[in-house]
Design an enzyme around this catalytic site. Structure first.
Site, PDB file in Angstrom:
ATOM      1  N   CYS A 128      -4.395  -0.880   0.743  1.00 52.94           N
ATOM      2  CA  CYS A 128      -3.250  -0.833   1.673  1.00 52.94           C
ATOM      3  C   CYS A 128      -2.978   0.578   2.211  1.00 52.94           C
ATOM      4  O   CYS A 128      -2.757   0.757   3.412  1.00 52.94           O
ATOM      5  CB  CYS A 128      -2.010  -1.401   0.993  1.00 52.94           C
ATOM      6  SG  CYS A 128      -1.778  -0.822  -0.690  1.00 52.94           S
ATOM      7  N   HIS A 248       4.703   1.549   2.571  1.00 51.22           N
ATOM      8  CA  HIS A 248       4.178   2.826   2.079  1.00 51.22           C
ATOM      9  C   HIS A 248       4.377   3.898   3.163  1.00 51.22           C
ATOM     10  O   HIS A 248       4.308   3.602   4.361  1.00 51.22           O
ATOM     11  CB  HIS A 248       2.677   2.725   1.808  1.00 51.22           C
ATOM     12  CG  HIS A 248       2.317   1.875   0.630  1.00 51.22           C
ATOM     13  ND1 HIS A 248       3.238   1.337  -0.240  1.00 51.22           N
ATOM     14  CD2 HIS A 248       1.084   1.493   0.160  1.00 51.22           C
ATOM     15  CE1 HIS A 248       2.596   0.654  -1.186  1.00 51.22           C
ATOM     16  NE2 HIS A 248       1.298   0.724  -0.964  1.00 51.22           N
TER      17      HIS A 248
HETATM   18  N1  LIG Z   1       1.198  -6.075  -3.034  1.00 53.60           N
HETATM   19  C1  LIG Z   1       0.629  -5.306  -2.131  1.00 53.60           C
HETATM   20  O1  LIG Z   1       1.283  -4.514  -1.421  1.00 53.60           O
HETATM   21  C2  LIG Z   1      -0.848  -5.370  -1.891  1.00 53.60           C
HETATM   22  C3  LIG Z   1      -1.360  -4.694  -0.787  1.00 53.60           C
HETATM   23  C4  LIG Z   1      -2.722  -4.734  -0.545  1.00 53.60           C
HETATM   24  C5  LIG Z   1      -3.554  -5.458  -1.378  1.00 53.60           C
HETATM   25  N2  LIG Z   1      -3.025  -6.084  -2.454  1.00 53.60           N
HETATM   26  C6  LIG Z   1      -3.947  -6.843  -3.299  1.00 53.60           C
HETATM   27  O2  LIG Z   1      -3.689  -8.233  -3.104  1.00 53.60           O
HETATM   28  C7  LIG Z   1      -3.937  -8.941  -4.320  1.00 53.60           C
HETATM   29  C8  LIG Z   1      -2.662  -9.709  -4.728  1.00 53.60           C
HETATM   30  O3  LIG Z   1      -1.618  -8.784  -4.926  1.00 53.60           O
HETATM   31  P1  LIG Z   1      -0.083  -9.217  -5.093  1.00 53.60           P
HETATM   32  O4  LIG Z   1       0.676  -7.968  -4.979  1.00 53.60           O
HETATM   33  O5  LIG Z   1       0.227 -10.367  -4.185  1.00 53.60           O
HETATM   34  O6  LIG Z   1      -0.058  -9.710  -6.626  1.00 53.60           O
HETATM   35  P2  LIG Z   1       0.992 -10.682  -7.344  1.00 53.60           P
HETATM   36  O7  LIG Z   1       2.306 -10.684  -6.660  1.00 53.60           O
HETATM   37  O8  LIG Z   1       0.924 -10.307  -8.765  1.00 53.60           O
HETATM   38  O9  LIG Z   1       0.311 -12.142  -7.150  1.00 53.60           O
HETATM   39  C9  LIG Z   1      -0.908 -12.501  -7.765  1.00 53.60           C
HETATM   40  C10 LIG Z   1      -1.326 -13.890  -7.323  1.00 53.60           C
HETATM   41  O10 LIG Z   1      -2.601 -14.213  -7.914  1.00 53.60           O
HETATM   42  C11 LIG Z   1      -2.479 -15.424  -8.666  1.00 53.60           C
HETATM   43  N3  LIG Z   1      -3.328 -15.377  -9.871  1.00 53.60           N
HETATM   44  C12 LIG Z   1      -3.280 -14.478 -10.877  1.00 53.60           C
HETATM   45  N4  LIG Z   1      -4.195 -14.810 -11.825  1.00 53.60           N
HETATM   46  C13 LIG Z   1      -4.807 -15.926 -11.404  1.00 53.60           C
HETATM   47  C14 LIG Z   1      -5.850 -16.755 -11.938  1.00 53.60           C
HETATM   48  N5  LIG Z   1      -6.437 -16.490 -13.103  1.00 53.60           N
HETATM   49  N6  LIG Z   1      -6.245 -17.838 -11.229  1.00 53.60           N
HETATM   50  C15 LIG Z   1      -5.673 -18.117 -10.030  1.00 53.60           C
HETATM   51  N7  LIG Z   1      -4.673 -17.385  -9.477  1.00 53.60           N
HETATM   52  C16 LIG Z   1      -4.258 -16.291 -10.147  1.00 53.60           C
HETATM   53  C17 LIG Z   1      -1.018 -15.482  -9.055  1.00 53.60           C
HETATM   54  O11 LIG Z   1      -0.680 -16.816  -9.373  1.00 53.60           O
HETATM   55  P3  LIG Z   1       0.452 -17.208 -10.449  1.00 53.60           P
HETATM   56  O12 LIG Z   1       1.744 -17.353  -9.669  1.00 53.60           O
HETATM   57  O13 LIG Z   1      -0.025 -18.500 -10.967  1.00 53.60           O
HETATM   58  O14 LIG Z   1       0.505 -16.127 -11.476  1.00 53.60           O
HETATM   59  C18 LIG Z   1      -0.367 -14.977  -7.763  1.00 53.60           C
HETATM   60  O15 LIG Z   1      -0.342 -16.012  -6.808  1.00 53.60           O
HETATM   61  C19 LIG Z   1      -4.379  -7.875  -5.338  1.00 53.60           C
HETATM   62  O16 LIG Z   1      -5.788  -7.780  -5.293  1.00 53.60           O
HETATM   63  C20 LIG Z   1      -3.770  -6.609  -4.795  1.00 53.60           C
HETATM   64  O17 LIG Z   1      -4.459  -5.452  -5.201  1.00 53.60           O
HETATM   65  C21 LIG Z   1      -1.685  -6.079  -2.728  1.00 53.60           C
END
Ligand SMILES: NC(=O)c1ccc[n+]([C@@H]2O[C@H](COP(=O)([O-])OP(=O)(O)OC[C@H]3O[C@@H](n4cnc5c(N)ncnc54)[C@H](OP(=O)(O)O)[C@@H]3O)[C@@H](O)[C@H]2O)c1
Length: 343
Positions: A128, A248
């Site tokens: 990001c 950010h």
């Molecule tokens: N947040 C940001 O600003 C941002 C920006 C750029 C990139 N990213 C990337 O985007 C991705 C997601 O980030 P996030 O911030 O959205 O994380 P998050 O809020 O923690 O959400 C994680 C998601 O993945 C699912 N998940 C986790 N373990 C799993 C499994 N074993 N099988 C299937 N689904 C699973 C979770 O489902 P449950 O509800 O079932 O736990 C939830 O839907 C990451 O790779 C992160 O690095 C995030």
């Protein structure tokens, strides 16, 4: 326009939620939509474009018939992306798993859309902070090529996912109520120590590498060179978590190979897709996380000359890292592929 069978892995997370909002906002052309998460969230009901969808547990069979697989589930991409590709889907992945793989294009559609054509099933969305910075660097690079970049980031807690947002909210409430404050998530849930983020700054995002830079810092350095297709560009980064909910911010110092006047730089930034120039010191106009949160545009301001090097500029850039830094960028990649009949 065709209607595509789309799967969204990580539908219940911070990025997943944003994908759903944006698919509705942008009228993304899906016919069938599969919402996937872990067992924990299976059965959760989510509304998209007026219809209710039930979240399913992601399994090896989840991707049968899927054409576009949007991944926002973190490290599980390693397991599920090859399965989705084998089932015939194009995977657009938000995790860092495949970003530096030479066979995987790393794409910001305004910057290097041409890279998409070489994909072999997986296209990676950059980090990001990298997306926000390269968007601002590209119009300047096109004027005078970049020799060196020094960047310091001020990264919102939502970059750490839903749990990190909840931790900031809880800590602020505890401090205001004069209750003891505990820290369980930041700087990273799996790390051995945790620090309070409310009314604090944490100069650690992700784990430390052998060179004492964090993984987040090395991502910014390596990914920028790959996206800009310039391995000689020197970049150094310091990444910091700040008690901001969303968006950010980055302080960027750039040294160019040739002269770029602030006026020419501002003109190029204002004309570049995805960027908004907010730069009027006399009127106290500059980008701030409160202005960019929930918005598509990445804002640039505080642009001024750095007289300590031959051809230098300083600027400040702010962008919603869940939108342009994640879900929006990924959807733009999918839309580009649809428009160019690549899917
Ligand atoms: N947040 C940001 O600003 C941002 C920006 C750029 C990139 N990213 C990337 O985007 C991705 C997601 O980030 P996030 O911030 O959205 O994380 P998050 O809020 O923690 O959400 C994680 C998601 O993945 C699912 N998940 C986790 N373990 C799993 C499994 N074993 N099988 C299937 N689904 C699973 C979770 O489902 P449950 O509800 O079932 O736990 C939830 O839907 C990451 O790779 C992160 O690095 C995030």
């Amino acid at each position: 326009m065709k209607n595509y069978t789309v799967a969204l892995l990580g539908a219940t997370g911070a990025v997943g939620e944003e994908f759903l909002k944006l698919m509705e906002e942008r009228d993304f052309p899906f016919g069938k939509l599969k919402l996937l998460a872990s067992k924990r969230s299976a059965g959760t009901k989510l509304r998209v474009k007026g219809r209710e969808y039930v979240v399913e547990e992601a399994t090896a069979e989840s991707f049968a018939g899927v054409q576009i697989a949007l991944f926002a589930g973190g490290s599980i991409s390693e397991t599920f992306a090859p399965l989705a590709v084998r089932a015939g889907a194009v995977v657009i992945d938000n995790s860092s798993t495949f970003r530096m793989d030479p066979k995987v294009p790393l794409v910001v559609p305004e910057v290097n859309p041409e890279a998409i054509a070489s994909h072999q099933g997986i296209i990676a969305n950059p980090n990001c902070s990298t997306i926000i910075m390269v968007l601002a660097l590209k119009p300047l690079y096109d004027i005078a090529k970049i020799k060196r970049v020094v960047v310091s980031t001020y990264q919102a807690v939502s970059g750490g996912g839903k749990e990190a947002m909840a931790e900031l909210e809880r800590q602020v409430a505890d401090i205001v109520a004069r209750r003891p404050v505990t820290a369980e998530i930041l700087p990273g849930a799996s790390l051995p120590k945790h620090y309070q983020i409310a009314f604090n700054l944490i100069p650690q995002i992700d784990v430390f590498k052998e060179n004492d830079y964090t993984k987040e810092e090395m991502k910014m350095i390596e990914e920028t060179k790959k996206i800009m297709n310039d391995p000689d560009m020197a970049i150094t980064a310091t990444t910091v978590r700040v008690p901001v909910y969303r968006s950010h911010a980055e302080s960027v110092n750039v040294e160019f190979l040739h002269e770029v006047s602030p006026a020419a730089a501002k003109k190029a930034i204002a004309a570049f897709p995805g960027l908004l120039l907010r730069d009027d010191p006399a009127a106290m106009e500059y980008p701030m996380p409160l202005f960019t949160s929930g918005k598509d545009a990445v804002e640039v301001g505080r642009l001024r000359k750095d007289d300590t090097v031959p051809h230098g500029l300083n600027f400040w850039v702010c962008g919603d890292q869940i939108r342009k830094g994640a879900a929006l960028n990924a959807l733009q990649i999918a839309e580009y592929m649809i428009d160019h009949e690549m899917i």
